[in-house]
Design an enzyme around this catalytic site. Structure first.
Site, PDB file in Angstrom:
ATOM      1  N   ARG A  24      -8.729  -8.915  23.397  1.00 53.16           N
ATOM      2  CA  ARG A  24      -8.523  -9.814  24.543  1.00 53.16           C
ATOM      3  C   ARG A  24      -7.132 -10.440  24.521  1.00 53.16           C
ATOM      4  NH1 ARG A  24     -13.262 -12.018  27.196  1.00 53.16           N
ATOM      5  NH2 ARG A  24     -14.828 -10.394  27.108  1.00 53.16           N
ATOM      6  N   ARG A  28      -6.781 -15.529  29.615  1.00 55.46           N
ATOM      7  CA  ARG A  28      -6.569 -16.876  30.178  1.00 55.46           C
ATOM      8  C   ARG A  28      -5.773 -17.823  29.296  1.00 55.46           C
ATOM      9  NH1 ARG A  28     -12.792 -16.948  31.352  1.00 55.46           N
ATOM     10  NH2 ARG A  28     -12.496 -15.614  29.544  1.00 55.46           N
ATOM     11  N   ARG A  37      -4.145 -14.693  37.965  1.00 52.47           N
ATOM     12  CA  ARG A  37      -5.589 -14.882  38.153  1.00 52.47           C
ATOM     13  C   ARG A  37      -5.902 -15.883  39.260  1.00 52.47           C
ATOM     14  NH1 ARG A  37     -10.176 -15.341  38.807  1.00 52.47           N
ATOM     15  NH2 ARG A  37     -11.926 -15.355  37.354  1.00 52.47           N
ATOM     16  N   ASP A  73     -12.477  -3.789  31.825  1.00 53.61           N
ATOM     17  CA  ASP A  73     -13.666  -4.439  31.268  1.00 53.61           C
ATOM     18  C   ASP A  73     -14.694  -3.372  30.933  1.00 53.61           C
ATOM     19  OD1 ASP A  73     -14.786  -7.359  30.920  1.00 53.61           O
ATOM     20  OD2 ASP A  73     -16.442  -6.068  31.496  1.00 53.61           O
ATOM     21  N   TYR A 150     -26.529  -5.364  28.739  1.00 51.27           N
ATOM     22  CA  TYR A 150     -26.149  -6.011  30.011  1.00 51.27           C
ATOM     23  C   TYR A 150     -26.992  -5.465  31.164  1.00 51.27           C
ATOM     24  CZ  TYR A 150     -22.179  -8.528  28.097  1.00 51.27           C
ATOM     25  OH  TYR A 150     -21.402  -9.408  27.389  1.00 51.27           O
TER      26      TYR A 150
HETATM   27  O1  CP3 Z   1      -8.618  -6.884  24.988  1.00 52.09           O
HETATM   28  C1  CP3 Z   1      -7.995  -6.919  26.077  1.00 52.09           C
HETATM   29  O2  CP3 Z   1      -7.014  -7.660  26.291  1.00 52.09           O
HETATM   30  C2  CP3 Z   1      -8.417  -5.957  27.172  1.00 52.09           C
HETATM   31  C3  CP3 Z   1      -9.249  -6.537  28.150  1.00 52.09           C
HETATM   32  C4  CP3 Z   1     -10.742  -6.724  27.930  1.00 52.09           C
HETATM   33  C5  CP3 Z   1     -11.500  -7.579  28.772  1.00 52.09           C
HETATM   34  N1  CP3 Z   1     -12.806  -7.416  28.474  1.00 52.09           N
HETATM   35  C6  CP3 Z   1     -10.939  -8.440  29.816  1.00 52.09           C
HETATM   36  C7  CP3 Z   1     -11.716  -9.588  30.308  1.00 52.09           C
HETATM   37  C8  CP3 Z   1     -11.637  -6.118  27.048  1.00 52.09           C
HETATM   38  C9  CP3 Z   1     -11.353  -5.181  25.892  1.00 52.09           C
HETATM   39  C10 CP3 Z   1     -12.941  -6.559  27.408  1.00 52.09           C
HETATM   40  C11 CP3 Z   1     -14.160  -6.091  26.746  1.00 52.09           C
HETATM   41  C12 CP3 Z   1     -15.427  -6.766  27.033  1.00 52.09           C
HETATM   42  N2  CP3 Z   1     -15.897  -7.234  28.225  1.00 52.09           N
HETATM   43  C13 CP3 Z   1     -16.442  -6.955  26.076  1.00 52.09           C
HETATM   44  C14 CP3 Z   1     -16.379  -6.494  24.661  1.00 52.09           C
HETATM   45  C15 CP3 Z   1     -15.565  -7.390  23.838  1.00 52.09           C
HETATM   46  C16 CP3 Z   1     -16.240  -8.667  23.509  1.00 52.09           C
HETATM   47  O3  CP3 Z   1     -15.678  -9.716  23.858  1.00 52.09           O
HETATM   48  O4  CP3 Z   1     -17.290  -8.614  22.852  1.00 52.09           O
HETATM   49  C17 CP3 Z   1     -17.512  -7.607  26.706  1.00 52.09           C
HETATM   50  C18 CP3 Z   1     -18.805  -8.038  26.069  1.00 52.09           C
HETATM   51  C19 CP3 Z   1     -17.155  -7.762  28.070  1.00 52.09           C
HETATM   52  C20 CP3 Z   1     -17.971  -8.357  29.151  1.00 52.09           C
HETATM   53  C21 CP3 Z   1     -17.340  -9.563  29.681  1.00 52.09           C
HETATM   54  N3  CP3 Z   1     -16.223  -9.574  30.469  1.00 52.09           N
HETATM   55  C22 CP3 Z   1     -17.772 -10.901  29.510  1.00 52.09           C
HETATM   56  C23 CP3 Z   1     -18.956 -11.329  28.666  1.00 52.09           C
HETATM   57  C24 CP3 Z   1     -16.894 -11.706  30.234  1.00 52.09           C
HETATM   58  C25 CP3 Z   1     -17.025 -13.171  30.476  1.00 52.09           C
HETATM   59  C26 CP3 Z   1     -16.659 -13.981  29.319  1.00 52.09           C
HETATM   60  C27 CP3 Z   1     -15.267 -14.448  29.492  1.00 52.09           C
HETATM   61  O5  CP3 Z   1     -14.484 -14.330  28.534  1.00 52.09           O
HETATM   62  O6  CP3 Z   1     -14.982 -14.988  30.584  1.00 52.09           O
HETATM   63  C28 CP3 Z   1     -15.893 -10.863  30.790  1.00 52.09           C
HETATM   64  C29 CP3 Z   1     -14.727 -11.288  31.598  1.00 52.09           C
HETATM   65  C30 CP3 Z   1     -13.379 -10.852  31.122  1.00 52.09           C
HETATM   66  N4  CP3 Z   1     -13.071  -9.639  30.587  1.00 52.09           N
HETATM   67  C31 CP3 Z   1     -12.194 -11.646  31.189  1.00 52.09           C
HETATM   68  C32 CP3 Z   1     -11.155 -10.844  30.690  1.00 52.09           C
HETATM   69  C33 CP3 Z   1      -9.687 -11.198  30.592  1.00 52.09           C
HETATM   70  C34 CP3 Z   1     -12.094 -13.031  31.739  1.00 52.09           C
HETATM   71  C35 CP3 Z   1     -12.072 -12.920  33.242  1.00 52.09           C
HETATM   72  C36 CP3 Z   1     -11.345 -14.047  33.908  1.00 52.09           C
HETATM   73  O7  CP3 Z   1     -10.111 -14.037  33.958  1.00 52.09           O
HETATM   74  O8  CP3 Z   1     -12.036 -14.924  34.441  1.00 52.09           O
END
Ligand code: CP3
Length: 342
Positions: A24, A28, A37, A73, A150
């Site tokens: 990640r 943010r 964003r 994602d 999910y």
């Molecule tokens: O690593 C990186 O920089 C690449 C981007 C990336 C995102 N999601 C962007 C994201 C990666 C590799 C993921 C993987 C992901 N997504 C996982 C596996 C990794 C982990 O954290 O266990 C999972 C479970 C998800 C599902 C997901 N996406 C959730 C649970 C959420 C909400 C939680 C949160 O952090 O807000 C997301 C949203 C998400 N994915 C954001 C980002 C940058 C935040 C979105 C926003 O800007 O509001």
């Protein structure tokens, strides 16, 4: 490009310093991310290759990491399978039509990623071009258990009651679901590799909720099939959290690099995984909220535990948190490089 410290470490080769990237790393905690964003919702960002490419490169410029990971994602390929996905404000992902019955599973489509998620491949091609070989680009996918959870729960879950109930009560439906997801994951990762991903990471974020025997029965064969479907074309990082009890089984399922979280000492984890595989991890993401002298001590402890053995990629034990002070992240990358220099 074969010379990058990151790819060398994936293959267990000697490097002049320990490579570091952060799960990640685009997100943010960076003002550069927040300013984009504010104008677009998250899914729109993922589906616009120019924006996804720009956001992928933000941490590369700002942090000096040794690998880029494509901004996307794990849930994106589910939409084409027939899943109605939304990222609700402050709630995370919500699935409006969860998968609960045999008929639901049978209805799921096994997609062609070039048709259903072409924007991810387009973003990969754009980032490869912009990077000009400076550092490698990582693609990724969710692993089948995490994606299934999910789909079945309809969002994030604490105890995975619905997912495990399906698994225990209707094993043949469970395996059909896992087979369909796994086929999509193989196609998706191969499409990313064709589009320029030089390594891929499989995120099995929530599989740590399973007992070892359930992992062996309900998950391992499917993950093994995915590894075979990728066929060694690029290094695969196999990551999970809460997985201290599953490390040997994860290694058996496959992957060139095993990603571990902070709940286990990394040296001990590596010994159990076996030194023929590389290892990635494992700073607690919350350590980045501490003073820099505390962060430095934690970084040293990880490097000491690994003991200069080739095949370590420094990372967090899970994704970076939204309110992390950005100056500490910049300092972390520098510390890893400085303290690990041979
Ligand atoms: O690593 C990186 O920089 C690449 C981007 C990336 C995102 N999601 C962007 C994201 C990666 C590799 C993921 C993987 C992901 N997504 C996982 C596996 C990794 C982990 O954290 O266990 C999972 C479970 C998800 C599902 C997901 N996406 C959730 C649970 C959420 C909400 C939680 C949160 O952090 O807000 C997301 C949203 C998400 N994915 C954001 C980002 C940058 C935040 C979105 C926003 O800007 O509001």
């Amino acid at each position: 490009m074969g010379e990058s410290v990151f790819l060398k470490a994936c293959r267990g080769e000697e490097v002049e310093y320990t490579p570091v990237w952060l799960m990640r790393q685009a997100g943010r905690y960076m003002e550069e991310y927040r300013s984009i964003r504010r104008r677009y919702d998250f899914l729109t960002m993922c589906k616009s290759p120019e924006i996804a490419a720009e956001v992928t490169l933000q941490p590369v410029e700002k942090l000096g990491v040794d690998a880029a990971i494509i901004f996307a994602d794990i849930l994106l390929p589910l939409e084409g399978m027939g899943i109605d996905l939304e990222f609700a404000k402050n709630e995370g992902p919500v699935i409006h039509n969860p998968v609960r019955t045999r008929a639901d599973v049978e209805r799921l489509r096994v997609i062609d990623p070039e048709e259903e998620v072409p924007f991810v491949m387009e973003a990969l091609r754009m980032v490869r071009k912009e990077l000009e070989g400076r550092i490698p680009l990582i693609g990724f996918s969710g692993a089948p258990f995490t994606l299934a959870s999910y789909m079945v729960e309809g969002g994030h879950s604490r105890n995975f009651v619905l997912t495990k109930s399906l698994m225990y009560n209707e094993p043949s439906t469970w395996h059909l679901l896992m087979e369909k997801i796994s086929e999509v994951v193989v196609r998706y990762l191969n499409a990313q590799i064709d589009a320029g991903a030089e390594a891929v990471q499989l995120f099995d974020s929530w599989v740590g909720c399973l007992s070892p025997s359930d992992y062996r029965e309900y998950v391992l064969p499917h993950v093994k099939g995915i590894m075979e479907g990728i066929g060694g074309k690029v290094p695969v990082i196999h990551f999970a959290t809460n997985s201290s009890t599953l490390l040997e089984l994860m290694a058996e399922a496959g992957g060139d690099v095993i990603g571990v979280d902070w709940r286990i000492d990394i040296g001990e984890a590596w010994k159990r995984i076996g030194y023929e595989k590389a290892i990635q991890g494992n700073l607690d993401p919350v350590v980045l909220f501490a003073r820099q002298e505390v962060i430095e001590r934690a970084v040293k402890a990880i490097l000491d535990s690994v003991g200069n053995r080739p095949g370590h990629i420094f990372n967090l034990g899970h994704g970076i948190l939204p309110k992390t002070p950005v100056e500490n992240v910049v300092a972390l990358v520098d510390m890893v490089h400085r303290l690990s220099r041979r």
